[in-house]
Design a protein around this motif. Structure first.
Motif, PDB file in Angstrom:
ATOM      1  N   SER A  28       6.626   5.658  52.214  1.00 54.86           N
ATOM      2  CA  SER A  28       8.061   5.879  51.989  1.00 54.86           C
ATOM      3  C   SER A  28       8.475   7.247  52.542  1.00 54.86           C
ATOM      4  N   HIS A  78      12.065  -4.963  52.861  1.00 53.10           N
ATOM      5  CA  HIS A  78      11.388  -3.701  53.166  1.00 53.10           C
ATOM      6  C   HIS A  78      11.901  -3.093  54.469  1.00 53.10           C
ATOM      7  N   GLU A 122      11.480   0.740  47.593  1.00 58.95           N
ATOM      8  CA  GLU A 122      10.308  -0.012  48.080  1.00 58.95           C
ATOM      9  C   GLU A 122       9.357  -0.387  46.937  1.00 58.95           C
TER      10      GLU A 122
END
Ligand code: RTP
Ligand code: MG
Length: 137
Positions: A121, A48, A130
């Motif tokens: 995001s 991430h 993601e």
């Protein structure tokens, strides 16, 4: 339909703010398509935050994100990617405008990392990447 990956970070879960944060997402008119509560794995966090590897706040950030359970959410709606970032407010909760999640619910706790309650995001490409990390098919 446009979709985004939202995280309620460990500080938001620990402080009991999940309901308030979800309510703001829903009140804005976005749809919650998936939701999960669990502690992130080291692999999920390194994937991430790959773009931040090597920055001074990287390790404190990963440590903070490992402190406790996270709520991961897929939300959808026209404009949800920039729309949620504007609901979240500026990265630094001290600077974030009142009316935003970080501005209303966050502050500086005097720690190495900015504990700022949520992640959203920042582009279509990030959102799809993601979502693949937090909700593998
Ligand atoms: P996010 O990715 O969590 O939605 O937040 P953002 O885009 O506003 O911020 P970004 O630059 O992507 O940074 C990711 C997270 O790292 C922590 N951070 N701490 N100097 C610091 O102490 C610092 N800088 C960044 C924050 O938790 C930030 O959300
Ligand atoms: Mg970011």
């Amino acid at each position: 339909m446009e979709r985004t990956l939202i995280l309620i970070k460990p500080d938001g879960v620990a402080r009991g703010l999940v309901g308030q944060i979800l309510a703001r997402i829903e009140a804005k008119g976005y749809r919650i398509d998936a939701l999960s509560l669990r502690t992130a794995t080291a692999d999920e966090l390194s994937a991430h935050y790959a773009e931040h590897e090597g920055k001074p706040f990287y390790q404190p950030l990963v440590d903070f994100m490992s402190e406790g359970p996270i709520v991961s959410i897929i939300a959808s709606g026209q404009g949800v990617i920039p729309g949620f970032r504007s609901l979240a407010g500026a990265t630094d909760p001290t600077a974030a405008a009142p009316g935003t999640i970080r501005g209303d619910l966050g502050r500086d706790w005097g720690e190495k990392v900015q504990k700022n309650l949520v992640h959203g995001s920042d582009s279509v490409e990030s959102a799809e990447r993601e979502i693949g990390i937090w909700f593998p098919a």
